[in-house]
Design a protein around this motif. Structure first.
Motif, PDB file in Angstrom:
ATOM      1  N   PRO A 292       0.824  -1.219   0.000  1.00 21.58           N
ATOM      2  CA  PRO A 292       0.000   0.000   0.000  1.00 21.58           C
ATOM      3  C   PRO A 292       0.854   1.263   0.000  1.00 21.58           C
ATOM      4  N   VAL A 293       1.407   1.595  -1.179  1.00 26.46           N
ATOM      5  CA  VAL A 293       2.330   2.721  -1.286  1.00 26.46           C
ATOM      6  C   VAL A 293       1.642   4.036  -0.922  1.00 26.46           C
ATOM      7  N   GLY A 294       0.358   4.164  -1.268  1.00 23.89           N
ATOM      8  CA  GLY A 294      -0.366   5.391  -0.970  1.00 23.89           C
ATOM      9  C   GLY A 294      -0.331   5.739   0.504  1.00 23.89           C
ATOM     10  N   LEU A 295      -0.530   4.755   1.363  1.00 23.86           N
ATOM     11  CA  LEU A 295      -0.472   4.990   2.808  1.00 23.86           C
ATOM     12  C   LEU A 295       0.959   5.190   3.281  1.00 23.86           C
ATOM     13  N   ILE A 296       1.888   4.480   2.668  1.00 23.59           N
ATOM     14  CA  ILE A 296       3.288   4.547   3.110  1.00 23.59           C
ATOM     15  C   ILE A 296       3.883   5.928   2.838  1.00 23.59           C
ATOM     16  N   VAL A 297       3.509   6.563   1.709  1.00 22.32           N
ATOM     17  CA  VAL A 297       4.095   7.870   1.385  1.00 22.32           C
ATOM     18  C   VAL A 297       3.323   9.024   2.022  1.00 22.32           C
ATOM     19  N   LEU A 298       2.166   8.757   2.609  1.00 19.49           N
ATOM     20  CA  LEU A 298       1.371   9.834   3.206  1.00 19.49           C
ATOM     21  C   LEU A 298       2.132  10.583   4.308  1.00 19.49           C
ATOM     22  N   PRO A 299       2.813   9.906   5.240  1.00 17.29           N
ATOM     23  CA  PRO A 299       3.577  10.651   6.250  1.00 17.29           C
ATOM     24  C   PRO A 299       4.632  11.569   5.641  1.00 17.29           C
ATOM     25  N   LEU A 300       5.321  11.109   4.595  1.00 19.73           N
ATOM     26  CA  LEU A 300       6.345  11.935   3.956  1.00 19.73           C
ATOM     27  C   LEU A 300       5.719  13.176   3.334  1.00 19.73           C
ATOM     28  N   MET A 301       4.557  13.034   2.698  1.00 19.28           N
ATOM     29  CA  MET A 301       3.891  14.173   2.083  1.00 19.28           C
ATOM     30  C   MET A 301       3.458  15.189   3.135  1.00 19.28           C
ATOM     31  N   ILE A 302       2.947  14.709   4.256  1.00 18.03           N
ATOM     32  CA  ILE A 302       2.517  15.617   5.322  1.00 18.03           C
ATOM     33  C   ILE A 302       3.720  16.289   5.976  1.00 18.03           C
ATOM     34  N   PHE A 303       4.750  15.500   6.276  1.00 19.92           N
ATOM     35  CA  PHE A 303       5.949  16.049   6.917  1.00 19.92           C
ATOM     36  C   PHE A 303       6.602  17.096   6.021  1.00 19.92           C
ATOM     37  N   HIS A 304       6.609  16.849   4.711  1.00 14.37           N
ATOM     38  CA  HIS A 304       7.244  17.778   3.778  1.00 14.37           C
ATOM     39  C   HIS A 304       6.597  19.153   3.857  1.00 14.37           C
ATOM     40  N   GLN A 305       5.261  19.192   3.886  1.00 17.29           N
ATOM     41  CA  GLN A 305       4.585  20.485   3.948  1.00 17.29           C
ATOM     42  C   GLN A 305       4.826  21.177   5.295  1.00 17.29           C
ATOM     43  N   ILE A 306       4.804  20.413   6.372  1.00 17.27           N
ATOM     44  CA  ILE A 306       5.039  20.995   7.703  1.00 17.27           C
ATOM     45  C   ILE A 306       6.443  21.578   7.791  1.00 17.27           C
ATOM     46  N   GLN A 307       7.435  20.847   7.268  1.00 17.69           N
ATOM     47  CA  GLN A 307       8.813  21.321   7.372  1.00 17.69           C
ATOM     48  C   GLN A 307       9.006  22.613   6.567  1.00 17.69           C
ATOM     49  N   LEU A 308       8.328  22.746   5.432  1.00 17.35           N
ATOM     50  CA  LEU A 308       8.445  23.961   4.640  1.00 17.35           C
ATOM     51  C   LEU A 308       7.876  25.166   5.384  1.00 17.35           C
ATOM     52  N   ILE A 309       6.711  24.987   5.989  1.00 21.54           N
ATOM     53  CA  ILE A 309       6.077  26.088   6.715  1.00 21.54           C
ATOM     54  C   ILE A 309       6.927  26.514   7.906  1.00 21.54           C
ATOM     55  N   VAL A 310       7.352  25.538   8.712  1.00 18.77           N
ATOM     56  CA  VAL A 310       8.110  25.848   9.926  1.00 18.77           C
ATOM     57  C   VAL A 310       9.477  26.442   9.589  1.00 18.77           C
ATOM     58  N   CYS A 311      10.178  25.832   8.639  1.00 16.29           N
ATOM     59  CA  CYS A 311      11.527  26.308   8.311  1.00 16.29           C
ATOM     60  C   CYS A 311      11.501  27.658   7.605  1.00 16.29           C
ATOM     61  N   ALA A 312      10.435  27.936   6.862  1.00 17.30           N
ATOM     62  CA  ALA A 312      10.310  29.265   6.263  1.00 17.30           C
ATOM     63  C   ALA A 312      10.208  30.322   7.354  1.00 17.30           C
ATOM     64  N   ALA A 313       9.421  30.042   8.384  1.00 15.38           N
ATOM     65  CA  ALA A 313       9.290  30.985   9.498  1.00 15.38           C
ATOM     66  C   ALA A 313      10.613  31.137  10.244  1.00 15.38           C
ATOM     67  N   LEU A 314      11.325  30.029  10.462  1.00 13.92           N
ATOM     68  CA  LEU A 314      12.614  30.088  11.159  1.00 13.92           C
ATOM     69  C   LEU A 314      13.645  30.884  10.350  1.00 13.92           C
ATOM     70  N   ALA A 315      13.681  30.670   9.043  1.00  9.47           N
ATOM     71  CA  ALA A 315      14.648  31.376   8.199  1.00  9.47           C
ATOM     72  C   ALA A 315      14.421  32.880   8.254  1.00  9.47           C
ATOM     73  N   GLN A 316      13.162  33.276   8.186  1.00 12.02           N
ATOM     74  CA  GLN A 316      12.845  34.703   8.262  1.00 12.02           C
ATOM     75  C   GLN A 316      13.207  35.274   9.634  1.00 12.02           C
ATOM     76  N   ARG A 317      13.045  34.480  10.677  1.00  7.43           N
ATOM     77  CA  ARG A 317      13.404  34.931  12.023  1.00  7.43           C
ATOM     78  C   ARG A 317      14.912  35.134  12.137  1.00  7.43           C
ATOM     79  N   PHE A 318      15.692  34.199  11.597  1.00  6.33           N
ATOM     80  CA  PHE A 318      17.157  34.364  11.596  1.00  6.33           C
ATOM     81  C   PHE A 318      17.556  35.628  10.841  1.00  6.33           C
ATOM     82  N   ALA A 319      16.936  35.864   9.693  1.00  6.77           N
ATOM     83  CA  ALA A 319      17.278  37.032   8.888  1.00  6.77           C
ATOM     84  C   ALA A 319      16.964  38.325   9.629  1.00  6.77           C
ATOM     85  N   ARG A 320      15.792  38.385  10.268  1.00  7.49           N
ATOM     86  CA  ARG A 320      15.423  39.591  11.015  1.00  7.49           C
ATOM     87  C   ARG A 320      16.365  39.834  12.183  1.00  7.49           C
TER      88      ARG A 320
END
Length: 332
Positions: free
Chosen positions: A291-319
């Motif tokens: 069941p590849v669909g279920l197996i890749v679901l955590p990676l897809m969710i984690f990928h979006q979370i990491q982008l949101i969080v790291c974007a905020a962190l990067a902007q904080r470092f820059a400021r």
């Protein structure tokens, strides 16, 4: 779109979500599924051929000069993450289903991202050259290490099975195209630099094909039938907890080991991410018939979370770095 861009949600991520929904409603079957399977295999092989053609071997060799920095990043990617993944086995099957836990463990074994790691390091005023080498080297050796970790950890824990035929598929679909890409690199580098659009289509198109194929197969196998909303919510919480843990450990390690701020930024961003671009194609090869669909679901969710969080962190470092010179200026 401007509102979405503030949270680093781009059109490609939305395309992945749309493709997953379409595949869930209109799954391929019969002859269409056969054509889709072959198209996916060809796209994956072409994707890894391009990976090989793009990466200059000198980048990996020169990166060894800053071995302390890259060792910490690789330790986070291929040691810290897998240990966390193994520890989370206690959550199955009560909090996470066995398939979702398999996906969480697999997510912990894939390489770091390249583009976003470098982009966030640049935004945060970190060591961009170090990020380029660390992220590229992580993906280079990930082609070899991730399948080995899957065989070692998932087979022994009973979460997945990678048999001899899967190993052959790994060689044919991943390693062989990558090696061919390295061999033909001197002749195609100029063309790849002049024609970025076609290569971008291959990059993103192959991932969308993998997503459609995975979710289509999941619908045909009724893999989603027993997945409730609270399980998905639990998976989101688990992904957030994993990211928070890794960010905390990498931030502490960077300070404790005496790295400069630019290098600590590299460790933070390169050591905390997982690559959707590499992870999805690998999953379709490693978990063929499962069941590849279920197996890749955590990676897809984690990928979006990491982008949101790291974007905020990067902007904080820059400021913060913008404010420090102003605070230390004469007369302030």
């Amino acid at each position: 779109m401007k509102f979405l861009s503030r949270f680093y949600i781009d059109g490609f991520i939305l395309s992945i979500i749309v493709v997953a929904v379409v595949a869930s409603i209109f799954p391929a079957s019969g002859g269409g599924q056969t054509v889709l399977d072959w198209a996916t295999k060809i796209a994956i092989a072409l994707l890894f051929l391009l990976y090989g053609a793009r990466l200059h071997p000198r980048e990996a060799l020169e990166g060894l000069k800053h071995w302390r920095l890259h060792t910490v990043v690789l330790a986070s990617t291929y040691l810290l993450f897998p240990l966390i993944g193994l520890a989370l086995r206690v959550l199955a099957p009560t909090v996470l289903t066995d398939e979702l836990y398999t996906g969480v463990l697999y997510m912990c074994l894939v390489p770091s991202t390249v583009q976003s790691s470098i982009a966030f390091t640049s935004i945060a005023r970190g060591n961009v050259a170090g990020a380029v080498v660390s992220a590229s080297f992580s993906n280079l050796i990930g082609v070899f290490i991730t399948p080995l970790l899957v065989i070692l950890l998932m087979n022994t824990t009973g979460e997945a099975t990678v048999d001899a035929s899967s190993i052959v598929d790994i060689v044919v679909q991943l390693l062989l195209p990558f090696i061919i890409g390295q061999l033909i690199r001197p002749w195609v580098t100029g063309w790849l630099q002049r024609h970025a659009a076609p290569t971008k289509i291959v990059d993103r198109g192959s991932i969308l094909l993998v997503v459609y194929s995975a979710f289509s197969a999941g619908m045909n196998e009724h893999a989603w039938a027993g997945l409730s909303a609270w399980r998905v919510l639990a998976l989101v919480v688990v992904c957030c907890a994993i990211l928070a843990t890794v960010l905390g450990v990498t931030a502490f390690a960077g300070r404790a080991l005496g790295f400069s701020l630019p290098d600590r930024i590299v460790i933070l961003f390169c050591g905390s991410k997982k690559s959707l671009a590499t992870g999805l194609p690998m999953a379709s090869v490693l978990f063929a018939g499962q069941p590849v669909g279920l197996i890749v679901l955590p990676l897809m969710i984690f990928h979006q979370i990491q982008l949101i969080v790291c974007a905020a962190l990067a902007q904080r470092f820059a400021r913060r770095q913008d404010q420090e010179p102003a605070a230390s200026a004469p007369g302030r």
